[in-house]
Design an enzyme around this catalytic site. Structure first.
Site, PDB file in Angstrom:
ATOM      1  N   CYS A  70       0.843  -1.200   0.000  1.00  0.00           N
ATOM      2  CA  CYS A  70       0.000   0.000   0.000  1.00  0.00           C
ATOM      3  C   CYS A  70       0.877   1.249   0.000  1.00  0.00           C
ATOM      4  O   CYS A  70       1.730   1.421   0.872  1.00  0.00           O
ATOM      5  CB  CYS A  70      -0.896  -0.022   1.237  1.00  0.00           C
ATOM      6  SG  CYS A  70      -1.864   1.476   1.499  1.00  0.00           S
ATOM      7  N   CYS A 181      -0.539   4.382  -6.166  1.00  0.00           N
ATOM      8  CA  CYS A 181      -1.457   3.591  -5.347  1.00  0.00           C
ATOM      9  C   CYS A 181      -1.509   2.222  -6.006  1.00  0.00           C
ATOM     10  O   CYS A 181      -1.666   2.138  -7.231  1.00  0.00           O
ATOM     11  CB  CYS A 181      -2.846   4.224  -5.302  1.00  0.00           C
ATOM     12  SG  CYS A 181      -4.101   3.200  -4.495  1.00  0.00           S
TER      13      CYS A 181
END
Length: 255
Positions: A70, A181
C-alpha cells in the site's frame, strides 16, 4: 523463502501479480485490511496504527520479509513499522524511485504522481524525486479511483467520468506517470488510453507500476533469483470478508 504482503484491500494484487510472475519466493501470505479500506482518506496517526496492527497479524506466520504493498502505508507507516520489526520491511515508494532513476534520464521530464489524498499530502514521492534531481514534478490526489476498483469497476462510464474529472484540468502533460497507489495498475491501460485519446500525446506516457518496480528492487537489493521449479504458494487473509477477497484474487490473478 516465505514472505508477507500487506495492503489495505485488493490493490496489492497488482504487486502480488508481479511477485507471482517473478517466482522469487516459495510462499506468500497476503493480508488485506479490507474491513478498513480505503486508507487514503484517513489521518497519519490512524494509518501508523493500522501498520503496527498488521505486524501483529504476521508474527505467527514467521515470514522472513514483509512487503507493504500500500502506497499510503508506505508513505506514512513504513518507518514506524520498521522500528518495531526484526525482519526487513520494504515499501513501494523507494522501488518506484529506483525505477524512475533507471528509466528516466531527463531531469526536466514532466512527472505526474497519482495517489490517494493521504499519500499526496505526505509529499513522499515529491520529496524523494526532488532529492534525485527531478525538477518538474506535479501530483494529483485521485482517491475516487480506489472505491471504484474495490467494486471491480475497471471500465465503463463511471471510470471515464472519474478520469475526466481529475485529468481535464491538467496544465502540464506528463511524460511519466507514477501510479502511486497499488490499486491504480488495475486501470493502467484505461489511464494510458485516456491520455492518448484526450490529449493527443505523440507517445504514451511511461507508467511506473509499483509491482514491477518492487520486483526489480528485490532482485537488486537481496540478489534474489527466479525459482524455475515452483510456483509460489499463496495464502489469503483479510480483516473483512476473506471469501470475497479470495474470489477477487481468482478473477484478477487467474489463480
Amino acid at each position: 523463502m516465505k514472505i508477507g504482503v500487506f495492503d489495505s484491500g485488493v490493490g496489492g494484487f497488482s504487486v502480488l501479480k508481479s511477485l507471482l510472475k517473478a517466482q522469487l519466493f516459495d510462499e506468500i501470505i497476503y493480508y488485506g485490511d479490507s474491513a478498513r479500506v480505503p486508507y487514503g482518506t484517513k489521518d497519519p496517526t490512524t494509518i501508523k496504527q493500522f501498520g503496527l496492527e498488521a505486524l501483529d497479524f504476521f508474527k505467527p506466520h514467521q515470514i522472513k520479509l514483509l512487503i507493504v504493498a500500500c502506497n499510503t502505508a508506505s508513505a506514512l507507516a513504513l518507518e514506524e513499522m520498521q522500528k518495531h520489526s526484526k525482519i526487513p520491511i520494504v515499501g513501494v515508494i523507494e522501488p518506484s524511485i529506483l525505477a524512475i532513476k533507471q528509466q528516466v534520464k531527463d531531469k526536466n521530464a514532466p512527472i505526474l504522481v497519482l495517489g490517494t489524498k493521504a499519500t499526496i499530502q505526505s509529499n513522499a514521492y515529491d520529496n524523494a524525486l526532488k532529492q534525485q534531481g527531478y525538477l518538474n514534478v506535479s501530483h494529483l490526489a485521485t482517491s475516487l479511483f480506489v472505491p471504484l476498483i474495490e467494486e471491480n469497476i475497471l471500465e465503463g462510464e463511471l471510470l471515464e467520468t472519474c478520469m475526466r474529472y481529475y485529468f481535464t484540468p491538467l496544465k502540464i502533460l506528463p511524460e511519466v506517470i507514477i501510479l502511486g497507489c497499488t490499486h491504480f495498475p488495475l486501470i493502467a491501460q484505461k489511464i494510458e488510453g485516456y491520455f492518448m485519446g484526450h490529449f493527443a500525446l505523440p507517445t504514451p506516457p511511461l507508467l511506473i507500476h509499483s509491482g514491477d518496480a518492487i520486483v526489480g528492487y528485490l532482485q537488486q537489493k537481496y540478489a534474489l533469483k527466479k525459482n524455475a521449479h515452483a510456483f509460489p504458494k499463496v495464502e489469503f487473509h483479510a480483516s473483512g470478508d476473506v471469501v470475497w477477497l479470495e474470489k477477487q484474487a481468482k478473477e484478477w490473478l487467474k489463480l
